[in-house]
Write a protein that holds these residues in place. Structure first.
Motif, short mmCIF file in Angstrom:
data_model
loop_
_atom_site.label_atom_id
_atom_site.label_comp_id
_atom_site.label_asym_id
_atom_site.label_seq_id
_atom_site.Cartn_x
_atom_site.Cartn_y
_atom_site.Cartn_z
N ALA A 70 24.81 12.65 7.92
CA ALA A 70 24.20 12.20 9.15
C ALA A 70 25.22 11.88 10.06
N THR A 71 24.94 12.01 11.39
CA THR A 71 25.60 11.47 12.46
C THR A 71 24.92 10.63 13.25
N LEU A 72 25.14 9.30 13.32
CA LEU A 72 24.80 8.22 14.05
C LEU A 72 25.21 7.85 15.34
N ILE A 73 24.36 7.50 16.30
CA ILE A 73 24.84 7.22 17.40
C ILE A 73 24.18 5.96 17.97
N GLY A 74 25.06 5.13 18.33
CA GLY A 74 24.62 3.51 18.73
C GLY A 74 25.20 3.38 20.22
N PHE A 75 24.72 2.14 20.87
CA PHE A 75 25.06 1.81 21.99
C PHE A 75 25.24 0.32 21.96
N PRO A 76 26.47 -0.36 22.23
CA PRO A 76 26.58 -1.73 22.24
C PRO A 76 25.74 -2.67 22.77
N SER A 77 25.15 -2.08 24.05
CA SER A 77 24.36 -2.74 24.98
C SER A 77 22.92 -2.80 24.34
N LEU A 86 26.17 12.23 25.82
CA LEU A 86 25.89 12.53 24.60
C LEU A 86 25.98 13.92 24.36
N ALA A 87 25.91 14.84 25.38
CA ALA A 87 26.02 16.15 25.13
C ALA A 87 27.16 16.92 24.12
N PRO A 88 28.52 16.28 24.15
CA PRO A 88 29.40 16.80 23.19
C PRO A 88 29.18 16.35 21.99
N LEU A 89 28.52 15.13 21.78
CA LEU A 89 28.32 14.72 20.44
C LEU A 89 27.22 15.70 19.71
N LEU A 90 26.08 15.65 20.50
CA LEU A 90 25.15 16.72 19.83
C LEU A 90 25.51 18.08 19.56
N ARG A 91 26.34 18.64 20.65
CA ARG A 91 26.91 19.85 20.09
C ARG A 91 27.72 19.92 18.98
N GLU A 92 28.61 19.13 18.88
CA GLU A 92 29.28 19.04 17.45
C GLU A 92 28.75 18.86 16.13
N ALA A 93 27.71 17.88 16.38
CA ALA A 93 26.71 17.89 15.12
C ALA A 93 25.97 18.94 14.73
N LEU A 94 25.49 19.39 15.69
CA LEU A 94 24.87 20.64 15.46
C LEU A 94 25.37 21.74 14.89
N ALA A 95 26.93 21.94 15.52
CA ALA A 95 27.63 22.94 15.02
C ALA A 95 28.03 22.97 13.76
N PHE A 106 17.49 17.38 12.33
CA PHE A 106 16.57 16.63 12.48
C PHE A 106 17.19 15.76 13.62
N VAL A 107 17.01 16.05 14.95
CA VAL A 107 17.30 15.23 15.99
C VAL A 107 16.41 14.20 16.58
N GLY A 108 16.68 12.85 16.37
CA GLY A 108 15.63 11.79 16.43
C GLY A 108 16.20 10.76 17.20
N SER A 109 15.56 10.23 18.14
CA SER A 109 15.81 9.07 19.18
C SER A 109 14.86 7.93 18.78
N SER A 110 15.28 6.51 18.72
CA SER A 110 14.52 5.58 18.76
C SER A 110 13.51 5.78 17.62
N LEU A 139 21.10 15.37 9.93
CA LEU A 139 20.44 14.32 10.68
C LEU A 139 21.35 13.99 11.86
N LEU A 140 20.52 13.81 13.06
CA LEU A 140 21.39 13.32 14.40
C LEU A 140 20.65 12.42 15.02
N LEU A 141 21.01 11.11 14.46
CA LEU A 141 20.13 9.99 14.92
C LEU A 141 20.49 9.16 16.03
N LEU A 142 19.82 8.84 16.82
CA LEU A 142 20.34 8.02 18.11
C LEU A 142 19.38 6.78 18.38
#
Length: 342
Positions: free
Chosen positions: A285-292, A333-342, A147-151, A171-174
């Protein structure tokens, strides 16, 4: 009752310009874009009912399914699927040869449900999760690969994994957490107040546009605004206009053209009703966040990572784009998504 979807088996169309011809792809491509009538029991409703759910399911036939969901203004058209020439809202990351590779995966996405379809006063992230789980069953999918979800999609992903842990592999959550930050709720409550005031005064479009303008100031980072709109004002139409105003007005107009006020109110409220206990989620789960990101602070994602029952990693991506970085940083984001899905 099941409403018959439109099903196609077509040669894949390369994304972008100057790409290889479709015949260069060895993998066939199937796209199913339609509506299924599913039995749901809305959290804020009066009991079970039949609900029409609009969906897109596309990619390599027989490939593992990956659910992809975005923010409240995103729809099921995450990628171009042969029904028209328009790119999807995440075309840079979901396409043939992209991070979510349609030659390797089959992507499933739905249009968010609103109260008018649910027959309920409000809509919850759990309702969206229930719709996706019911749709998996209807399509004969025992488990989604990821499940890839953003926001808002990340929030629904957490609700899905809490309610149906065996129905998803990871889970891959941004830019989404287990609960909304109170300051973000405060900002959204003001936006909803503006829209309700417009409804009461008969100026709905103006109010919805103004609400969207305010929302945009929370989506982007301070560094981007500082870089793009640092110039001085211009005297025009009997007043000073500041550089940022034209940009905000454009964003407001675009939103009014494609969004309904009541739908905005319901989905905005749904974000603030969201509350999931991370301890109930055993899914990796892989979580992705942005300091800004001022809407979903990194501290909330750190807490989510600590409390998740299953193994979890947190990837931090530097970007000037704030919450919208999940839309604006495909190369990072592309390499993070590829790695998580693999």
């Amino acid at each position: 009752m099941t409403l018959q979807p439109e099903t196609r088996s077509i040669e894949p169309r390369p994304s972008g310009t100057g790409a290889a011809p479709a015949s260069a792809y060895a993998t066939p491509f199937a796209a199913q874009r339609g509506t299924r009538r599913l039995r749901l029991d809305p959290k804020y409703g009066s009991g079970p009912r039949q609900v029409d759910v609009d969906y897109l399911w596309c990619g390599a036939p027989g490939a593992p399914t990956v659910i992809v969901q975005g923010g409240i203004s995103a729809d099921r058209d995450v990628t171009a699927a042969g029904h028209d020439d328009r790119p999807g809202w995440w075309q840079a990351l979901v396409a043939h040869g992209a991070a979510v590779d349609l030659e390797r995966w089959r992507v499933l996405s739905i249009d968010w449900l609103a109260p008018d379809r649910l027959g309920a006063g409000s809509v919850s992230s759990e309702d969206q999760a229930d719709a996706l789980a019911a749709l998996l069953g209807e399509l004969g999918i025992a488990q989604a690969h990821a499940f890839v979800g953003s926001s808002y999609g990340a929030m629904v992903g957490l609700a899905f994994a809490a309610r149906y842990p065996r129905a998803v592999g990871r889970l891959l959550l941004l830019a989404g957490a287990h609960r909304p930050h109170p300051l973000s709720t405060a900002q959204r409550s003001v936006q909803r107040g503006i829209v309700r005031l417009g409804q009461a005064s008969g100026r709905v479009d103006e109010a919805l546009a103004l609400s969207r303008q305010l929302a945009v100031t929370t989506y982007r980072g301070s560094a981007e605004f500082g870089r793009r709109f640092a110039g001085g004002p211009e005297w025009r139409e009997d007043r000073f206009h500041f550089p940022v105003e034209d940009y905000l007005a454009h964003q407001g107009r675009r939103f009014v053209e494609r969004f309904d006020a009541n739908r905005f109110l319901a989905l905005s409220e749904s974000i603030d009703l969201h509350d999931v206990q991370p301890e109930r989620i055993p899914v990796p789960a892989t979580l992705i966040g942005f300091p800004s990101d001022r809407l979903v602070p990194l501290a909330d994602l750190c807490e989510l990572q600590r409390r998740l029952h299953g193994p979890a990693t947190l990837e931090v991506v530097e970007s000037p784009y704030g919450h919208d970085a999940f839309l604006k940083e495909p190369e990072q984001l592309a390499p993070l998504l590829r790695e998580a899905l693999a």
